[in-house]
Write an enzyme that holds these catalytic residues in place. Structure first.
Site, PDB file in Angstrom:
ATOM      1  N   GLY A  97       2.273   4.662  -0.709  1.00  0.00           N
ATOM      2  CA  GLY A  97       1.399   6.327  -0.630  1.00  0.00           C
ATOM      3  C   GLY A  97       2.361   6.947  -1.450  1.00  0.00           C
ATOM      4  N   CYS A 120       0.289  33.134  11.659  1.00  0.00           N
ATOM      5  CA  CYS A 120       0.659  33.645  13.366  1.00  0.00           C
ATOM      6  C   CYS A 120       0.912  32.811  14.568  1.00  0.00           C
ATOM      7  CB  CYS A 120      -0.654  34.338  13.808  1.00  0.00           C
ATOM      8  SG  CYS A 120      -1.845  35.924  12.681  1.00  0.00           S
ATOM      9  N   GLU A 132       0.836  -0.977  -0.110  1.00  0.00           N
ATOM     10  CA  GLU A 132      -0.088   0.157   0.121  1.00  0.00           C
ATOM     11  C   GLU A 132       0.765   1.707  -0.158  1.00  0.00           C
ATOM     12  OE1 GLU A 132      -3.480  -2.544   2.843  1.00  0.00           O
ATOM     13  OE2 GLU A 132      -1.900  -0.958   3.582  1.00  0.00           O
TER      14      GLU A 132
END
Length: 421
Positions: free
Chosen positions: A280, A348, A278
């Protein structure tokens, strides 16, 4: 540093081009921040990983970036989808991926998610003690059991998954009981699933895990008379985000995983399993580059701050995982990189720093920065902090750019607000 960029990257008279399109052209037409995906790299990575484990199967770890266009492209190269939420499942289905092309994960799958998985014909990875009954009630027909085998991966603690006490999967005794419950419930139990962690730089932890998985599979055969047909080894292969990182290539790791698993099962007296992976990050990470515009430059005693028009809202990985990146000046790549600066985001937060130290040609307002190896877990983890819309994404190839995700606008953000009473 250019080796961190996608396969199609070229530098012409100081200007970086991706997929045959100049970075400045991309930024002018689509704005910044902008995540640029290289089609050539995506296809090459998908083909190489699939070939490395043939006759096994690959399922794209959709969590790295759920996007319909990318899912369609990867499906064309033989990859299915690994999904971990009802939303990721919807992306996969919108891309035409369903049935045995979908593996459904999650440590907290509710009845609604399981019903959606069953409706899609997906294979469910059972992850909790009562999940076999819930899956059977939802109509799930095929499943794996995720077992946690107590291997500590050499990676950031937030992305380790195979250790004792992990929230994912079950330890062997409980996994065995869950397997028995799945068989009793009439679910076709195809095999076992493991995952050690993410951004794995070498094969050590996975090799140890595979050995333990084969031993556990032998126990399943002895105690239940059941033989695993599938060994899903998860993903987690690392990529280089910075020039001085040492990471074994994912294709080499995938081949080693498949070979080791087949040999370990046979050595344990078991049938050779079909190996699933799998990937990614290793599929989409190297294919992505993020473009930012320099907004301000502050030369202070001891540090020069280069502030860009993005930051932790589009890439929170430096704050979450201490991830390190680098950058080049996309239109001045042939000039001497003679000033070491820190690249700060526009949010910020004092901690909103994308790159602590990077050498660039003396920066100035309006410069375009290109940050490579950002195709995974950037847009996937992006937020609207400070009321900032998430960036656009384009797919480039053969001199063309195609918008695959539009930029969020202020109107998009306000559309989620309930009207005043």
């Amino acid at each position: 540093m250019i080796d961190l960029f996608p396969d199609s990257t070229r530098v012409d008279r100081g200007s970086i081009a991706l997929g045959g399109v100049a970075a400045e052209t991309l930024a002018s037409e689509h704005g910044t921040p902008l995540v640029v995906y290289c089609e050539e790299t995506l296809r090459a990575r998908a083909r190489a990983l699939a070939a490395a484990i043939t006759p096994g199967r690959t399922f794209f770890g959709t969590k790295a970036f759920a996007n319909v266009a990318l899912l369609r492209l990867l499906r064309e190269e033989g990859a299915g989808a690994d999904v971990a939420s009802i939303g990721e499942l919807a992306f996969a289905r919108a891309a035409g991926i369903a049935g045995d092309e979908v593996v459904v994960h999650g440590n907290a799958k509710d009845e609604r998610f399981l019903a959606a998985a069953a409706a899609a014909g997906g294979l469910v990875v059972l992850d909790a003690p009562d999940e076999a009954r819930l899956a059977a009630d939802a109509g799930v027909g095929r499943a794996l059991v995720r077992v946690t085998l107590g291997v500590d991966a050499d990676t950031h603690e937030a992305i380790r998954t195979g250790h004792h006490g992990s929230k994912f999967g079950l330890p062997p005794d409980q996994a065995l009981a869950l397997l028995a419950e799945g068989l009793d419930a009439g679910i076709e139990m195809l095999g076992l699933h493991v995952h050690v962690g993410s951004q794995m730089a070498d094969f050590d932890a996975q090799e140890e895990t595979i050995g333990r998985l084969a031993a556990f599979a032998g126990r399943c055969r002895t105690e239940l008379g059941w033989a695993a047909r599938v060994a899903d080894l998860g993903g987690g292969f690392g990529i280089r985000h910075h020039s001085d990182e040492r990471v074994t290539d994912a294709v080499e790791l995938a081949a080693a995983a498949a070979t080791t698993a087949r040999a370990a099962f046979v050595a344990a007296g078991l049938p050779e399993p079909e190996v699933w992976l799998e990937p990614g990050r290793s599929l989409v990470g190297p294919a992505g580059v993020t473009l930012y515009r320099v907004i301000t430059v502050k030369r202070l005693p001891g540090r020069t701050w280069v502030a860009i028009d993005g930051g932790m809202s589009d890439n929170p990985r430096p704050q979450l995982y201490d991830a390190r990146y680098t950058a080049v000046s996309a239109a001045r790549a042939d000039e001497p990189a003679d000033e070491v600066v820190s690249v700060a985001g526009m949010h910020c937060e004092s901690g909103d720093v994308l790159i602590d130290d990077v050498a660039l040609p003396a920066p100035r307002r309006g410069d375009l920065l290109a940050v490579p190896a950002t195709g995974a877990y950037t847009l996937a983890m992006a937020s609207n902090y400070n009321g900032v819309g998430r960036p656009a994404a384009v797919l480039v190839g053969d001199g063309r750019a195609r918008l695959i995700r539009r930029r969020e606008t202020v109107d998009d953000l306000l559309a989620l607000e309930s009207p005043a009473p």
